[in-house]
Motif scaffolding. Structure first.
Motif, PDB file in Angstrom:
ATOM      1  N   TYR A  43       0.920  -1.416   0.034  1.00 24.40           N
ATOM      2  CA  TYR A  43      -0.029   0.051  -0.058  1.00 24.40           C
ATOM      3  C   TYR A  43       0.644   1.296   0.075  1.00 24.40           C
ATOM      4  O   TYR A  43       0.540   2.356   0.429  1.00 24.40           O
ATOM      5  N   GLU A  45       1.721   3.409  -2.122  1.00 25.68           N
ATOM      6  CA  GLU A  45       1.212   4.559  -2.653  1.00 25.68           C
ATOM      7  C   GLU A  45       0.468   5.285  -1.945  1.00 25.68           C
ATOM      8  O   GLU A  45      -0.211   6.695  -1.926  1.00 25.68           O
ATOM      9  N   HIS A  46      -0.300   4.852  -0.731  1.00 23.92           N
ATOM     10  CA  HIS A  46      -1.219   5.636  -0.005  1.00 23.92           C
ATOM     11  C   HIS A  46      -0.536   5.960   1.253  1.00 23.92           C
ATOM     12  O   HIS A  46      -1.191   6.314   2.435  1.00 23.92           O
ATOM     13  N   PHE A  51      -5.352   7.632   6.357  1.00 23.86           N
ATOM     14  CA  PHE A  51      -5.865   6.241   6.862  1.00 23.86           C
ATOM     15  C   PHE A  51      -4.911   5.161   6.702  1.00 23.86           C
ATOM     16  O   PHE A  51      -5.122   3.991   6.850  1.00 23.86           O
ATOM     17  N   ARG A  79     -11.684  -5.426 -11.209  1.00 28.46           N
ATOM     18  CA  ARG A  79     -12.300  -4.252 -10.600  1.00 28.46           C
ATOM     19  C   ARG A  79     -13.811  -4.139 -10.660  1.00 28.46           C
ATOM     20  O   ARG A  79     -14.456  -3.518  -9.909  1.00 28.46           O
ATOM     21  N   THR A  85     -14.618   1.518  -4.353  1.00 27.48           N
ATOM     22  CA  THR A  85     -13.847   1.226  -3.273  1.00 27.48           C
ATOM     23  C   THR A  85     -14.887   1.610  -2.053  1.00 27.48           C
ATOM     24  O   THR A  85     -14.826   0.755  -1.054  1.00 27.48           O
ATOM     25  N   ARG A  96     -18.327  -5.819  -3.415  1.00 26.23           N
ATOM     26  CA  ARG A  96     -18.437  -4.865  -2.215  1.00 26.23           C
ATOM     27  C   ARG A  96     -19.787  -4.170  -1.941  1.00 26.23           C
ATOM     28  O   ARG A  96     -20.483  -4.020  -0.878  1.00 26.23           O
ATOM     29  N   THR A 103     -15.907   1.740   3.702  1.00 24.07           N
ATOM     30  CA  THR A 103     -14.631   1.717   2.825  1.00 24.07           C
ATOM     31  C   THR A 103     -13.485   0.865   3.465  1.00 24.07           C
ATOM     32  O   THR A 103     -12.575   0.291   3.014  1.00 24.07           O
ATOM     33  N   GLY A 104     -13.428   1.123   4.735  1.00 22.62           N
ATOM     34  CA  GLY A 104     -12.119   0.708   5.160  1.00 22.62           C
ATOM     35  C   GLY A 104     -12.314  -1.146   5.301  1.00 22.62           C
ATOM     36  O   GLY A 104     -10.951  -1.777   5.217  1.00 22.62           O
ATOM     37  N   ASN A 106     -13.695  -3.362   3.065  1.00 19.61           N
ATOM     38  CA  ASN A 106     -14.568  -3.655   1.710  1.00 19.61           C
ATOM     39  C   ASN A 106     -14.103  -5.163   0.971  1.00 19.61           C
ATOM     40  O   ASN A 106     -14.334  -5.127  -0.237  1.00 19.61           O
ATOM     41  N   HIS A 109      -9.335  -6.731  -2.710  1.00 22.69           N
ATOM     42  CA  HIS A 109      -8.411  -5.754  -3.181  1.00 22.69           C
ATOM     43  C   HIS A 109      -8.291  -6.283  -4.844  1.00 22.69           C
ATOM     44  O   HIS A 109      -8.327  -7.441  -4.879  1.00 22.69           O
TER      45      HIS A 109
HETATM   46  P1  DAT Z   1      -9.034   0.205  -4.059  1.00 17.51           P
HETATM   47  O1  DAT Z   1      -8.972  -0.893  -2.889  1.00 17.51           O
HETATM   48  O2  DAT Z   1     -10.658   0.187  -4.630  1.00 17.51           O
HETATM   49  O3  DAT Z   1      -8.117  -0.052  -5.034  1.00 17.51           O
HETATM   50  P2  DAT Z   1      -7.513   2.677  -3.206  1.00 17.51           P
HETATM   51  O4  DAT Z   1      -6.400   1.927  -3.698  1.00 17.51           O
HETATM   52  O5  DAT Z   1      -7.995   4.041  -3.337  1.00 17.51           O
HETATM   53  O6  DAT Z   1      -8.967   1.654  -3.499  1.00 17.51           O
HETATM   54  O7  DAT Z   1      -7.564   2.334  -1.601  1.00 17.51           O
HETATM   55  C1  DAT Z   1      -7.099   1.208  -1.015  1.00 17.51           C
HETATM   56  C2  DAT Z   1      -7.640   0.713   0.259  1.00 17.51           C
HETATM   57  O8  DAT Z   1      -7.429   1.971   1.362  1.00 17.51           O
HETATM   58  C3  DAT Z   1      -9.323   0.790   0.089  1.00 17.51           C
HETATM   59  O9  DAT Z   1      -9.597  -0.608  -0.525  1.00 17.51           O
HETATM   60  C4  DAT Z   1      -9.818   1.137   1.537  1.00 17.51           C
HETATM   61  C5  DAT Z   1      -8.837   1.921   1.855  1.00 17.51           C
HETATM   62  N1  DAT Z   1      -9.354   3.197   1.781  1.00 17.51           N
HETATM   63  C6  DAT Z   1      -9.184   3.837   0.766  1.00 17.51           C
HETATM   64  N2  DAT Z   1      -9.718   5.180   0.989  1.00 17.51           N
HETATM   65  C7  DAT Z   1     -10.164   5.429   2.208  1.00 17.51           C
HETATM   66  C8  DAT Z   1     -10.856   6.415   2.904  1.00 17.51           C
HETATM   67  N3  DAT Z   1     -11.238   7.488   2.546  1.00 17.51           N
HETATM   68  N4  DAT Z   1     -10.817   5.981   4.304  1.00 17.51           N
HETATM   69  C9  DAT Z   1     -10.507   4.877   4.820  1.00 17.51           C
HETATM   70  N5  DAT Z   1      -9.769   3.817   4.106  1.00 17.51           N
HETATM   71  C10 DAT Z   1      -9.798   3.970   2.679  1.00 17.51           C
END
Ligand code: DAT
Ligand code: MG
Length: 131
Positions: A43, A45-46, A51, A79, A85, A96, A103-104, A106, A109
């Motif tokens: 993860y 990239e996040h 979060f 997807r 998401t 989903r 969202t947390g 879901n 992946h």
């Molecule tokens: P995806 O899983 O659809 O690729 P993402 O890459 O944007 O979505 O985010 C990865 C995961 O992070 C997502 O499945 C759940 C969590 N997430 C994303 N946005 C969030 C938010 N605003 N609050 C809490 N968790 C979040």
């Protein structure tokens, strides 16, 4: 990937059935607990998002099922099967929409591009685990 909430709730067979009914080939499949280091890399990239800590705590909170899929347009198709998401925005009938409320947590992946699929398959599978 089936995330810890999906595994805990006994959704593994249901989700694999959807994948196989769709017609994707399962070329890699294993259940394991993701380490913190692997989760932070996966993860990455996040990592600046507010979060991120919760996301890493959650994805390491229990076993996941990692699935390597093969098939025509499998990245986009999976997807679509997962849905958006945020489950509140997920198309009716998607995983989903059918199985998640937040969202947390879901349930699943999916890689979002050929580049991320290659990167993530490399993180979760050894070459000899892909048939
Ligand atoms: P995806 O899983 O659809 O690729 P993402 O890459 O944007 O979505 O985010 C990865 C995961 O992070 C997502 O499945 C759940 C969590 N997430 C994303 N946005 C969030 C938010 N605003 N609050 C809490 N968790 C979040
Ligand atoms: Mg993503």
């Amino acid at each position: 990937m089936i995330k810890p909430d999906g595994v805990k709730r006994g959704l593994t067979a249901e989700i694999l059935a959807r994948i196989q009914r769709k017609g994707y080939r399962v070329v890699g499949l294993k259940q394991f607990v993701i380490s913190r280091e692997l989760a932070e890399n996966h993860y990455g990239e996040h990592k600046e998002r507010p979060f991120f800590g919760e996301l890493v705590d959650f994805i390491t909170s229990g076993p996941v099922v990692a699935i390597a899929l093969e098939g025509e347009n499998a990245i986009l198709g999976w997807r679509g099967m997962m849905g958006a998401t945020n489950p509140a925005n997920a198309a009716p009938g998607s995983i989903r929409a059918d199985y998640a409320t937040t969202t947390g947590e879901n349930v699943t992946h999916g890689s979002d591009s050929p580049e991320s699929a290659e990167r993530e398959l490399g993180l979760f599978f050894k070459p000899e685990e892909l048939l």
